[in-house]
Design an enzyme around this catalytic site. Structure first.
Site, PDB file in Angstrom:
ATOM      1  N   GLU A 124      63.721  39.743  30.514  1.00 17.61           N
ATOM      2  CA  GLU A 124      64.789  40.698  30.179  1.00 17.61           C
ATOM      3  C   GLU A 124      65.774  40.836  31.320  1.00 17.61           C
ATOM      4  O   GLU A 124      65.402  40.802  32.495  1.00 17.61           O
ATOM      5  CB  GLU A 124      64.173  42.067  29.868  1.00 17.61           C
ATOM      6  CG  GLU A 124      65.197  43.166  29.590  1.00 17.61           C
ATOM      7  CD  GLU A 124      64.549  44.483  29.197  1.00 17.61           C
ATOM      8  OE1 GLU A 124      63.527  44.442  28.471  1.00 17.61           O
ATOM      9  OE2 GLU A 124      65.030  45.540  29.624  1.00 17.61           O
ATOM     10  N   GLU A 128      71.321  49.852  31.674  1.00 24.83           N
ATOM     11  CA  GLU A 128      70.848  51.041  30.983  1.00 24.83           C
ATOM     12  C   GLU A 128      71.554  52.280  31.520  1.00 24.83           C
ATOM     13  O   GLU A 128      71.810  52.404  32.720  1.00 24.83           O
ATOM     14  CB  GLU A 128      69.333  51.186  31.113  1.00 24.83           C
ATOM     15  CG  GLU A 128      68.587  50.121  30.323  1.00 24.83           C
ATOM     16  CD  GLU A 128      67.124  50.434  30.117  1.00 24.83           C
ATOM     17  OE1 GLU A 128      66.705  50.577  28.943  1.00 24.83           O
ATOM     18  OE2 GLU A 128      66.404  50.510  31.127  1.00 24.83           O
TER      19      GLU A 128
END
Length: 268
Positions: A124, A128
């Site tokens: 990943e 965020e």
């Protein structure tokens, strides 16, 4: 919809050919001013030429509205939030992805995410946003689900990410990952620096993955997650809407598009 490669589990499917083939990266810009760039997953027929992004869950809290893609976190009867995940219909292995968007994390506990991820492998790369930090975005990366949160790096101060649109960019090559906002790089991770002498491996994301966007209730998670997200969601501050205007993809490998035809015996 469960035949799509981002949802399909071959080992749990009716036949070995139930899962549709993976559609690979092409250079494209998905402009959510147009309703055709996004579809609900139940309406997706497996042709990435017609739809670039689809909702991943039903019921869906993602929709085309106000000339953009909007993902909403909605309060449920148990007091927790149910959000939305939207994923690209093409997989990418290295390239540059730029999203012009506005965070939906207007209160603590609400998390908005822009991610390139392979769910099966656990690689990943992400941006965020958390509701208790509206003037920055956080960056991180993981290899094979090795969730080392200490590698998170916060961006320099930005204008309010919940009111202003910014261009967030991930540049991913076999040698490095670069995170940038509005054309300004704030973080670089080099593959050479991810070598783990104990495991004798470079812990650098390299698996073909999907671009996705999500909004979720971090405040309802375990204590560590809830503390990071900013605590329990204050539902009086709703609505919480993550807005994406457009996404541009520039592939590292050129000419690798598959001619996409779902298997004849694929089952939905």
């Amino acid at each position: 919809m469960y035949c799509a490669p981002f949802n399909c589990e071959p080992e749990n499917s009716r036949t070995p050919n139930s899962c549709w083939n993976t559609a690979h990266c092409v250079d494209e810009t998905s402009d959510f001013n147009s309703a055709t760039a996004f579809a609900q997953v139940a309406d997706y027929k497996g042709d990435p030429h017609t739809t670039q992004y689809v909702s991943k869950f039903e019921p869906s809290n993602a929709k085309h509205a106000n000339e953009q893609l909007e993902l909403e976190l909605v309060k449920q009867p148990d007091g927790k939030g149910f959000g939305a995940v939207v994923t690209g219909t093409r997989a990418i292995q290295y390239g540059t992805v730029t999203a012009v968007m506005r965070s939906g994390s207007t209160a603590g506990g609400v998390v908005s995410s822009f991610i390139i991820r392979n769910d099966k492998v656990g690689d990943e790369i992400d941006f965020e946003f958390v509701g208790n930090d509206k003037t920055a975005v956080q960056s991180n990366y993981y290899w094979h689900n090795d969730l080392d949160y200490t590698k998170m790096v916060r961006s320099p101060q930005l204008t309010d990410t919940t009111h202003e649109y910014h261009a967030y960019q991930i540049q991913w090559t076999p040698e490095q990952i670069i995170w940038a906002v509005d054309g300004k790089t704030f973080r670089t991770v080099r593959r050479a620096d991810t070598w783990d002498p104990k495991d004798k491996v470079f812990k650098f994301p390299d698996a073909e993955a999907y671009v996705s966007f999500s909004i979720w209730d971090g405040g309802a998670g375990a204590k560590g997650t809830a503390d990071w997200a900013g605590g329990k969601v204050n539902w009086a501050a709703a609505p919480f809407k993550f807005a994406i205007k457009n996404v541009s993809t520039n592939c590292y490998f050129k000419g690798n598009e598959t001619t996409y035809v779902p298997p004849a015996d694929a089952k939905k």
